[in-house]
Design a protein around this motif. Sequence first.
Motif, PDB file in Angstrom:
ATOM      1  N   ALA A   1     -23.208  -7.652  -6.349  1.00  0.00           N
ATOM      2  CA  ALA A   1     -23.374  -7.194  -7.731  1.00  0.00           C
ATOM      3  C   ALA A   1     -22.025  -7.131  -8.446  1.00  0.00           C
ATOM      4  CB  ALA A   1     -24.043  -5.824  -7.746  1.00  0.00           C
ATOM      5  N   ALA A   2     -20.993  -6.679  -7.743  1.00  0.00           N
ATOM      6  CA  ALA A   2     -19.659  -6.601  -8.350  1.00  0.00           C
ATOM      7  C   ALA A   2     -19.157  -7.986  -8.736  1.00  0.00           C
ATOM      8  CB  ALA A   2     -18.686  -5.932  -7.379  1.00  0.00           C
ATOM      9  N   GLN A   3     -19.379  -8.944  -7.868  1.00  0.00           N
ATOM     10  CA  GLN A   3     -18.932 -10.306  -8.171  1.00  0.00           C
ATOM     11  C   GLN A   3     -19.694 -10.883  -9.358  1.00  0.00           C
ATOM     12  OE1 GLN A   3     -19.007 -12.945  -4.813  1.00  0.00           O
ATOM     13  NE2 GLN A   3     -18.418 -14.747  -5.994  1.00  0.00           N
ATOM     14  N   GLN A   4     -20.989 -10.597  -9.427  1.00  0.00           N
ATOM     15  CA  GLN A   4     -21.796 -11.095 -10.544  1.00  0.00           C
ATOM     16  C   GLN A   4     -21.341 -10.473 -11.865  1.00  0.00           C
ATOM     17  OE1 GLN A   4     -25.800 -10.201  -9.328  1.00  0.00           O
ATOM     18  NE2 GLN A   4     -26.003 -12.049  -8.083  1.00  0.00           N
ATOM     19  N   MET A   5     -20.996  -9.191 -11.830  1.00  0.00           N
ATOM     20  CA  MET A   5     -20.496  -8.558 -13.049  1.00  0.00           C
ATOM     21  C   MET A   5     -19.168  -9.169 -13.482  1.00  0.00           C
ATOM     22  SD  MET A   5     -21.370  -4.469 -12.899  1.00  0.00           S
ATOM     23  CE  MET A   5     -21.020  -4.202 -11.159  1.00  0.00           C
ATOM     24  N   ALA A   6     -18.290  -9.419 -12.519  1.00  0.00           N
ATOM     25  CA  ALA A   6     -16.995 -10.021 -12.838  1.00  0.00           C
ATOM     26  C   ALA A   6     -17.182 -11.425 -13.417  1.00  0.00           C
ATOM     27  CB  ALA A   6     -16.121 -10.072 -11.594  1.00  0.00           C
ATOM     28  N   ASP A   7     -18.117 -12.170 -12.852  1.00  0.00           N
ATOM     29  CA  ASP A   7     -18.387 -13.521 -13.364  1.00  0.00           C
ATOM     30  C   ASP A   7     -18.913 -13.474 -14.795  1.00  0.00           C
ATOM     31  OD1 ASP A   7     -17.574 -14.575 -10.951  1.00  0.00           O
ATOM     32  OD2 ASP A   7     -19.603 -14.837 -10.160  1.00  0.00           O
ATOM     33  N   ALA A   8     -19.763 -12.479 -15.074  1.00  0.00           N
ATOM     34  CA  ALA A   8     -20.318 -12.342 -16.427  1.00  0.00           C
ATOM     35  C   ALA A   8     -19.215 -11.975 -17.419  1.00  0.00           C
ATOM     36  CB  ALA A   8     -21.415 -11.278 -16.444  1.00  0.00           C
ATOM     37  N   ALA A   9     -18.315 -11.092 -17.017  1.00  0.00           N
ATOM     38  CA  ALA A   9     -17.202 -10.722 -17.893  1.00  0.00           C
ATOM     39  C   ALA A   9     -16.274 -11.909 -18.120  1.00  0.00           C
ATOM     40  CB  ALA A   9     -16.428  -9.560 -17.275  1.00  0.00           C
ATOM     41  N   GLU A  10     -16.011 -12.669 -17.073  1.00  0.00           N
ATOM     42  CA  GLU A  10     -15.146 -13.841 -17.208  1.00  0.00           C
ATOM     43  C   GLU A  10     -15.763 -14.876 -18.145  1.00  0.00           C
ATOM     44  OE1 GLU A  10     -12.916 -17.172 -14.368  1.00  0.00           O
ATOM     45  OE2 GLU A  10     -14.550 -15.957 -13.572  1.00  0.00           O
ATOM     46  N   GLN A  11     -17.052 -15.082 -18.033  1.00  0.00           N
ATOM     47  CA  GLN A  11     -17.720 -16.035 -18.909  1.00  0.00           C
ATOM     48  C   GLN A  11     -17.633 -15.596 -20.366  1.00  0.00           C
ATOM     49  OE1 GLN A  11     -21.834 -16.680 -17.914  1.00  0.00           O
ATOM     50  NE2 GLN A  11     -22.134 -18.252 -19.469  1.00  0.00           N
ATOM     51  N   ALA A  12     -17.826 -14.297 -20.604  1.00  0.00           N
ATOM     52  CA  ALA A  12     -17.730 -13.787 -21.974  1.00  0.00           C
ATOM     53  C   ALA A  12     -16.315 -13.952 -22.519  1.00  0.00           C
ATOM     54  CB  ALA A  12     -18.139 -12.311 -22.013  1.00  0.00           C
ATOM     55  N   ALA A  13     -15.313 -13.734 -21.666  1.00  0.00           N
ATOM     56  CA  ALA A  13     -13.923 -13.892 -22.099  1.00  0.00           C
ATOM     57  C   ALA A  13     -13.591 -15.350 -22.373  1.00  0.00           C
ATOM     58  CB  ALA A  13     -12.984 -13.331 -21.031  1.00  0.00           C
ATOM     59  N   GLN A  14     -14.074 -16.248 -21.545  1.00  0.00           N
ATOM     60  CA  GLN A  14     -13.824 -17.674 -21.752  1.00  0.00           C
ATOM     61  C   GLN A  14     -14.426 -18.150 -23.064  1.00  0.00           C
ATOM     62  OE1 GLN A  14     -15.468 -19.341 -18.143  1.00  0.00           O
ATOM     63  NE2 GLN A  14     -13.460 -19.491 -17.159  1.00  0.00           N
ATOM     64  N   GLN A  15     -15.608 -17.672 -23.378  1.00  0.00           N
ATOM     65  CA  GLN A  15     -16.256 -18.064 -24.625  1.00  0.00           C
ATOM     66  C   GLN A  15     -15.468 -17.580 -25.840  1.00  0.00           C
ATOM     67  OE1 GLN A  15     -20.219 -16.478 -24.251  1.00  0.00           O
ATOM     68  NE2 GLN A  15     -20.924 -18.109 -22.894  1.00  0.00           N
ATOM     69  N   ALA A  16     -14.767 -16.458 -25.682  1.00  0.00           N
ATOM     70  CA  ALA A  16     -13.956 -15.919 -26.771  1.00  0.00           C
ATOM     71  C   ALA A  16     -12.523 -16.455 -26.742  1.00  0.00           C
ATOM     72  CB  ALA A  16     -13.937 -14.388 -26.698  1.00  0.00           C
ATOM     73  N   GLY A  17     -12.177 -17.206 -25.701  1.00  0.00           N
ATOM     74  CA  GLY A  17     -10.853 -17.810 -25.611  1.00  0.00           C
ATOM     75  C   GLY A  17      -9.773 -16.888 -25.071  1.00  0.00           C
ATOM     76  N   PHE A  18     -10.143 -15.970 -24.152  1.00  0.00           N
ATOM     77  CA  PHE A  18      -9.164 -15.031 -23.591  1.00  0.00           C
ATOM     78  C   PHE A  18      -9.159 -15.103 -22.065  1.00  0.00           C
ATOM     79  CE2 PHE A  18      -9.888 -13.268 -27.785  1.00  0.00           C
ATOM     80  CZ  PHE A  18      -8.630 -12.823 -28.170  1.00  0.00           C
ATOM     81  N   ASN A  19      -7.997 -14.777 -21.502  1.00  0.00           N
ATOM     82  CA  ASN A  19      -7.868 -14.642 -20.056  1.00  0.00           C
ATOM     83  C   ASN A  19      -7.729 -13.163 -19.731  1.00  0.00           C
ATOM     84  OD1 ASN A  19      -7.750 -17.521 -19.687  1.00  0.00           O
ATOM     85  ND2 ASN A  19      -5.625 -17.429 -20.396  1.00  0.00           N
ATOM     86  N   ILE A  20      -8.483 -12.686 -18.770  1.00  0.00           N
ATOM     87  CA  ILE A  20      -8.535 -11.245 -18.522  1.00  0.00           C
ATOM     88  C   ILE A  20      -8.402 -10.916 -17.035  1.00  0.00           C
ATOM     89  CG2 ILE A  20      -9.938 -10.754 -20.554  1.00  0.00           C
ATOM     90  CD1 ILE A  20     -12.399 -10.671 -18.697  1.00  0.00           C
ATOM     91  N   ALA A  21      -8.092  -9.658 -16.792  1.00  0.00           N
ATOM     92  CA  ALA A  21      -8.130  -9.093 -15.445  1.00  0.00           C
ATOM     93  C   ALA A  21      -9.327  -8.148 -15.385  1.00  0.00           C
ATOM     94  CB  ALA A  21      -6.847  -8.330 -15.135  1.00  0.00           C
TER      95      ALA A  21
END
Length: 228
Positions: free
Chosen positions: A69-89
Amino acid sequence: MSKLCKQSPEHSINRRHNALRQIVIGVGAAALMLTTALPAQWERAETEATPSKANQHLRDNPAFITSEAAQQMADAAEQAAQQAGFNIAISIMDNHGSLKYFKRMDNTSVGSIEVAHLKASTSAKFPVSTQNLATRSAKLPGNPYAAIPGMLLLGGGVPIINKAGEHLGGIGISGATPELDARFAHAAVAHYRALSPGEPHRSSSSTDNPRARALCIQDKSQLNPLRL
C-alpha cells in the motif's frame, strides 16, 4: 506345631499368569482411553488453530500500512507530480512515527528528503494535515505547535486514514510549493482509500452525528480541536 503348607509349582504358575493378565487388561484399558481422548483433543486443537472469520477479516483488511500500500501511494504521488512537472521526495510513516517507505524522484533537491520526513512524521503523530495544523497553531498565542521538536508546519503532510476512520500514519511530500506538495499527498491518500476494501463503520444515528460523518474525510482536522 503347625505344619507349613507348601504351594505346588502349578499353583505358583497360575498366580503369575493371573497377575500378568491383570497387567495386560490395565494397559489395554489405558490405551483405549488414550485413543478415545486424543482425537477429541486433536479436533479441539485444530478448531482453535483454525483462523476465525474475525481474524481472517483483520488479515484481509489490516489496520496498518502494508509495504504494498505504501508503494502504491508513493507511485500515485509521483504520477501526480510528473503530470504537474515537478520532482518530489515522498516519505510515508506509520502511526508510530517509523519510516515505512521513501522515494526520491530524480533531480529532487537533497533538502527535500528531510522536509518530506518531517511532514510525514507530523501527520503520522497527529490525524491532521500539516497545513491545517499550521493554520490552527497560528491562531493560538505563541504559535505553540511550531515549537514541538520534530514537527514541521508546512503544507505537504497529510494523515493516512482508512475508510474505518483509523489513523494509520502520514505521508509527507517536498519538492514543489507547499500547496502542490499537499495536493500530491492528498492524491496518494485518495488512491489508497479507493483501493482499500470495506466501508467506514456507521451507527444508526450516524447521519445526525458530525463525528461519525467525519470518519469519511481524509483529514480529521474538522473534528474537535486537537489536544496535546
